[in-house]
Design a protein around this motif. Sequence first.
Motif, PDB file in Angstrom:
ATOM      1  N   GLN A  41       2.564  36.390  50.805  1.00 45.95           N
ATOM      2  CA  GLN A  41       1.217  36.960  50.837  1.00 45.95           C
ATOM      3  C   GLN A  41       0.179  35.886  51.168  1.00 45.95           C
ATOM      4  N   THR A  42       0.320  34.721  50.558  1.00 43.38           N
ATOM      5  CA  THR A  42      -0.641  33.637  50.771  1.00 43.38           C
ATOM      6  C   THR A  42      -0.609  33.137  52.202  1.00 43.38           C
ATOM      7  N   ILE A  43       0.597  32.985  52.765  1.00 47.02           N
ATOM      8  CA  ILE A  43       0.734  32.508  54.141  1.00 47.02           C
ATOM      9  C   ILE A  43       0.191  33.544  55.127  1.00 47.02           C
ATOM     10  N   ARG A  44       0.549  34.794  54.922  1.00 48.09           N
ATOM     11  CA  ARG A  44       0.112  35.850  55.844  1.00 48.09           C
ATOM     12  C   ARG A  44      -1.404  36.045  55.806  1.00 48.09           C
ATOM     13  N   ALA A  45      -2.000  35.850  54.620  1.00 40.66           N
ATOM     14  CA  ALA A  45      -3.447  36.014  54.491  1.00 40.66           C
ATOM     15  C   ALA A  45      -4.209  34.781  54.963  1.00 40.66           C
ATOM     16  N   ARG A  46      -3.475  33.698  55.293  1.00 47.24           N
ATOM     17  CA  ARG A  46      -4.109  32.434  55.667  1.00 47.24           C
ATOM     18  C   ARG A  46      -5.135  32.031  54.609  1.00 47.24           C
ATOM     19  N   ALA A  47      -4.705  32.148  53.363  1.00 50.78           N
ATOM     20  CA  ALA A  47      -5.598  31.895  52.233  1.00 50.78           C
ATOM     21  C   ALA A  47      -5.848  30.404  52.048  1.00 50.78           C
ATOM     22  N   ALA A  48      -6.909  30.094  51.343  1.00 46.37           N
ATOM     23  CA  ALA A  48      -7.242  28.707  51.023  1.00 46.37           C
ATOM     24  C   ALA A  48      -6.104  28.064  50.252  1.00 46.37           C
ATOM     25  N   GLY A  49      -5.978  26.753  50.386  1.00 54.05           N
ATOM     26  CA  GLY A  49      -4.844  26.037  49.805  1.00 54.05           C
ATOM     27  C   GLY A  49      -4.651  26.258  48.320  1.00 54.05           C
ATOM     28  N   TRP A  50      -5.755  26.389  47.568  1.00 56.91           N
ATOM     29  CA  TRP A  50      -5.625  26.506  46.115  1.00 56.91           C
ATOM     30  C   TRP A  50      -4.966  27.817  45.692  1.00 56.91           C
ATOM     31  N   VAL A  51      -4.932  28.833  46.580  1.00 62.13           N
ATOM     32  CA  VAL A  51      -4.286  30.106  46.241  1.00 62.13           C
ATOM     33  C   VAL A  51      -2.779  29.917  46.076  1.00 62.13           C
ATOM     34  N   PHE A  52      -2.221  28.852  46.667  1.00 62.01           N
ATOM     35  CA  PHE A  52      -0.797  28.567  46.517  1.00 62.01           C
ATOM     36  C   PHE A  52      -0.427  28.250  45.067  1.00 62.01           C
ATOM     37  N   ILE A  53      -1.442  28.011  44.230  1.00 64.59           N
ATOM     38  CA  ILE A  53      -1.185  27.773  42.801  1.00 64.59           C
ATOM     39  C   ILE A  53      -0.401  28.944  42.208  1.00 64.59           C
ATOM     40  N   LEU A  54      -0.704  30.157  42.647  1.00 66.65           N
ATOM     41  CA  LEU A  54      -0.056  31.339  42.086  1.00 66.65           C
ATOM     42  C   LEU A  54       1.445  31.316  42.362  1.00 66.65           C
ATOM     43  N   ALA A  55       1.820  31.099  43.626  1.00 69.47           N
ATOM     44  CA  ALA A  55       3.243  31.045  43.970  1.00 69.47           C
ATOM     45  C   ALA A  55       3.914  29.859  43.296  1.00 69.47           C
ATOM     46  N   GLY A  56       3.232  28.713  43.273  1.00 67.30           N
ATOM     47  CA  GLY A  56       3.804  27.529  42.639  1.00 67.30           C
ATOM     48  C   GLY A  56       4.078  27.731  41.164  1.00 67.30           C
ATOM     49  N   THR A  57       3.182  28.447  40.482  1.00 67.39           N
ATOM     50  CA  THR A  57       3.376  28.728  39.056  1.00 67.39           C
ATOM     51  C   THR A  57       4.579  29.624  38.837  1.00 67.39           C
ATOM     52  N   ALA A  58       4.746  30.623  39.697  1.00 66.51           N
ATOM     53  CA  ALA A  58       5.910  31.518  39.586  1.00 66.51           C
ATOM     54  C   ALA A  58       7.209  30.738  39.776  1.00 66.51           C
ATOM     55  N   TYR A  59       7.231  29.808  40.714  1.00 63.37           N
ATOM     56  CA  TYR A  59       8.436  28.998  40.931  1.00 63.37           C
ATOM     57  C   TYR A  59       8.683  28.056  39.753  1.00 63.37           C
TER      58      TYR A  59
END
Length: 291
Positions: A45-63
């Motif tokens: 979702q983050t990659i497809r939305a071309r979201a700001a870098g800090w949004v990757f925190i969500l995926a990183g937390t899940a991992y």
Amino acid sequence: MADEGSFDNPNIDNRLRYFTYYPANVYPEVSLGVYFVVGTILMVQTIRARAAGWVFILAGTAYAEFLGYVFRTVCVYNTTFAMYVVMTLFLLLPPNALALANYKTVGEIIKHNPNVATQRFWLRPRFVNWFYFSSDLFSILMQGAGGGMMTKMSSRDAGKTIVLIGLTVQLFFFACFLVTAVFVWRRPYEVYAGNSSTPQAAKNRVLGVVSATTVILYMRSIYRIAEFADGYGGKIYRAEWAFYVFDTILVFLAFVVYIVVFIGHNFPRGEARQRIDEPKYDESSANLVYN
């Protein structure tokens, strides 16, 4: 059940030594699978939305949660001191990063509405970002240090106190942040519309996510406080079902909210945000001021 007197007994099973019970061998495997899927969905979702870098925190937390349950799965079959410490830290600390993502979200909303006048220092972007970031970092360090100390009998009481302080501080700042989020929600701040119909609709979606997940994290922290206050080997500590209900499932529900109402579309990387040029809001007089 292992008691504190038998903690250093070399003949006791390590699972009883550290968990005080024999952990189930199905739930951690299911949990690691679920969190891996959650992390992957958020990453896509983050990659497809071309979201700001800090949004990757969500995926990183899940991992990170995924790794925590990997270590718990290993501990079910072969518990060692090092593995138990790593497992404890990976399951205790990652949800703090979700709070950090929420802090950053509100800070970004304020930052991209420079024409909304305010006399309140606690609504300045720099203050929101660094004040809550510092509180989160302090809580993480306190919980991490205390969690590590609790794995040793000689420092268990001190570790418990440190973790409780960290969790209590976290609850306090959660409450303060929730007040800030609601205040921003009720004022004329706007959010980049993204895939929403209007900036106002986008603000409702984003701050709805922030408020809901903050409440969920608050409930999870209450459970953690009760667990540590009850003490090592206490009824709450020994209740494995309570851990899976009030930690695993609650954190998972927060991720469900982030996935269903994904905020990355509202914080694109490198795109101009819609801002309010006029009217301006003068909070000192509670009136709209036009140029």
